[in-house]
Write a protein that holds these residues in place. Structure first.
Motif, PDB file in Angstrom:
ATOM      1  N   GLU A  21      58.532  44.777  23.380  1.00 17.69           N
ATOM      2  CA  GLU A  21      57.256  45.473  23.506  1.00 17.69           C
ATOM      3  C   GLU A  21      57.370  46.988  23.541  1.00 17.69           C
ATOM      4  N   GLU A  22      58.562  47.529  23.454  1.00 16.77           N
ATOM      5  CA  GLU A  22      58.713  48.989  23.425  1.00 16.77           C
ATOM      6  C   GLU A  22      59.967  49.365  22.633  1.00 16.77           C
ATOM      7  N   LYS A  23      60.008  50.624  22.245  1.00 14.51           N
ATOM      8  CA  LYS A  23      61.104  51.097  21.400  1.00 14.51           C
ATOM      9  C   LYS A  23      62.293  51.485  22.285  1.00 14.51           C
ATOM     10  N   ARG A  24      63.092  50.505  22.623  1.00 17.78           N
ATOM     11  CA  ARG A  24      64.239  50.726  23.498  1.00 17.78           C
ATOM     12  C   ARG A  24      65.277  49.641  23.213  1.00 17.78           C
ATOM     13  N   GLU A  25      66.540  49.999  23.324  1.00 20.67           N
ATOM     14  CA  GLU A  25      67.617  49.029  23.131  1.00 20.67           C
ATOM     15  C   GLU A  25      68.806  49.429  23.982  1.00 20.67           C
ATOM     16  N   GLY A  26      69.722  48.500  24.155  1.00 21.60           N
ATOM     17  CA  GLY A  26      70.894  48.779  24.977  1.00 21.60           C
ATOM     18  C   GLY A  26      71.737  47.538  25.198  1.00 21.60           C
ATOM     19  N   PHE A  27      72.731  47.678  26.067  1.00 26.93           N
ATOM     20  CA  PHE A  27      73.648  46.581  26.364  1.00 26.93           C
ATOM     21  C   PHE A  27      73.278  45.921  27.690  1.00 26.93           C
TER      22      PHE A  27
END
Length: 315
Positions: A13-19
Motif C-alpha cells: 500500500e505504499e512505496k517502500r521496500e526493504g529486508f
C-alpha cells in the motif's frame, strides 16, 4: 508464515521496500529499509521481490572481481593451520587457509592402513579459511596420512597452475616449536604451507661431492659454524622482495650451506632461521629429516636462540 529473515519485500500500500530483519509474531514482521529504520508491518501487507537475491549476488560478485583486479594478484599462500581448541588444548582443529587471490576447489582425504576417507570437499574463496579436521595431539602417532587435492580458478587473466597435490604424515617434532599467529583466524597455532615445493636433494651431485679432489673442494666455500638465514643478512634489496622470493632465497642459501658443510665434513652446523611464522623452520626440518647425510637435528642452544635456530649433526 511464508516469509523468513533476510527476504527482500515490497509494501503493498505504499512505496517502500526493504529486508525482513525480525519476525515479531505469526502475523507481524519487522522490515528495515535503506534508512536503517525497522518498521513493524503485517505480513499480509508486503510481497516478495523475486530475483532480488540473484541480482544482489551478481552485483556483489562483479564488485569483488573489480576490486581484485585493482589489487596485487597473490598466487602463493595455501596453508594448513592446526589451532588448539580453547576449552581442550590437547585437541587441535585443522583449518585450510587460502591467502591467495585464487578461488580454490579443494578435496581433503585421510588414509590409514590403505583405507581412504573423504573429510572435506568444497570451494574456498580468496582470503578465507575453513575447518576440515579435528585430532588429539596425544594421538599424533596414530594420526592418518593427510592428502589434499586442489584446483585453482580465477576470472582474471593469470598464469595457469597445475593442480596441487599435497600429502603429509605428521610427527610430534612438527609441533615441537612455538605457535605463531594465524592471521585469518586471529588465533595462535602451527602453520604448514601446502603450495611450496620441498627443497630437492640431488643425490648424484651429493655422491660426487665425496669424491672431489682437494683442489675441487677448495672451490666449495667452507661455511661458518653458524649461518644466519634472516633475509636482511642475505640480500641488500630485501625490502623489494615478496614473501615467496624471500623464502626461496633463504632455502637456496640453506641448501648451498648444507652441501658445503657435508663436502668439508663438518661435524655439525647451526642454521639461524628465527621464529616468525615457522615456515622456514618447517621447510628446513623437512629436508634434514630425510637427508641421508644427517645424523640428527635439534633446537640449537635455547638459552641463546630460543626456538629460532636448528643444529644439524652430520654423519
Amino acid at each position: 508464515m511464508k516469509f523468513k529473515l533476510g527476504d527482500f519485500v515490497r509494501f503493498v500500500e505504499e512505496k517502500r521496500e526493504g529486508f525482513i530483519t525480525r519476525i515479531i509474531d505469526g502475523q507481524t514482521i519487522g522490515v528495515t529499509g535503506e534508512d536503517d529504520f525497522e518498521i513493524p508491518v503485517l505480513a499480509s501487507k508486503v510481497t516478495s521481490v523475486h530475483g532480488r537475491e540473484a541480482a544482489v549476488a551478481a552485483a556483489k560478485e562483479q564488485e569483488e572481481i573489480e576490486e581484485a583486479a585493482n589489487q596485487e594478484f597473490i598466487s602463493k599462500g595455501i596453508y594448513l593451520a592446526a589451532v588448539p581448541e580453547k576449552q581442550v588444548t590437547s585437541v587441535v582443529q585443522f583449518y585450510l587457509i587460502n591467502q591467495t587471490s585464487y578461488t580454490l576447489l579443494a578435496s581433503f582425504t585421510t588414509e590409514k592402513s590403505q583405507e581412504f576417507k573423504g573429510e572435506f570437499a568444497g570451494i574456498l574463496l580468496p582470503r578465507t579459511a575453513v575447518k576440515v579436521f579435528s585430532a588429539g595431539l596425544p594421538d599424533i602417532s596414530i594420526w592418518p596420512k593427510f592428502i589434499f587435492q586442489i584446483l585453482y580458478h580465477s576470472k582474471q587473466t593469470v598464469d595457469f597452475l597445475d593442480p596441487l597435490i599435497y600429502t603429509e604424515r605428521f610427527k610430534a617434532k612438527d609441533f615441537a616449536g612455538s605457535k605463531t599467529a594465524v592471521h585469518l583466524l586471529n588465533q595462535q597455532g602451527w602453520q604448514f604451507q601446502l603450495d611450496i615445493g620441498a627443497v630437492k636433494v640431488d643425490a648424484q651431485k651429493l655422491k660426487e661431492s665425496f669424491f672431489k679432489s682437494p683442489e675441487e673442494k677448495k672451490m666449495v666455500e667452507k661455511p661458518a659454524k653458524e649461518i644466519d638465514l634472516h633475509i636482511e643478512k642475505l640480500r641488500d634489496d630485501y625490502q623489494f622482495l615478496n614473501s615467496n622470493e624471500i623464502l626461496k632465497t633463504q632455502l637456496e642459501r640453506f641448501q648451498k650451506t648444507l652441501d658445503g658443510a657435508i663436502v668439508h665434513q663438518l661435524p655439525s652446523i647451526v642454521f639461524i632461521h628465527g621464529v616468525g611464522n615457522g615456515i622456514l623452520r618447517h621447510e628446513i626440518h623437512k629436508v634434514v629429516s630425510k637427508h641421508p647425510q644427517v645424523k640428527t637435528f635439534m633446537d640449537a642452544r635455547k638459552e641463546k636462540f630460543g626456538y629460532g635456530a636448528t643444529e644439524v649433526v652430520l654423519k
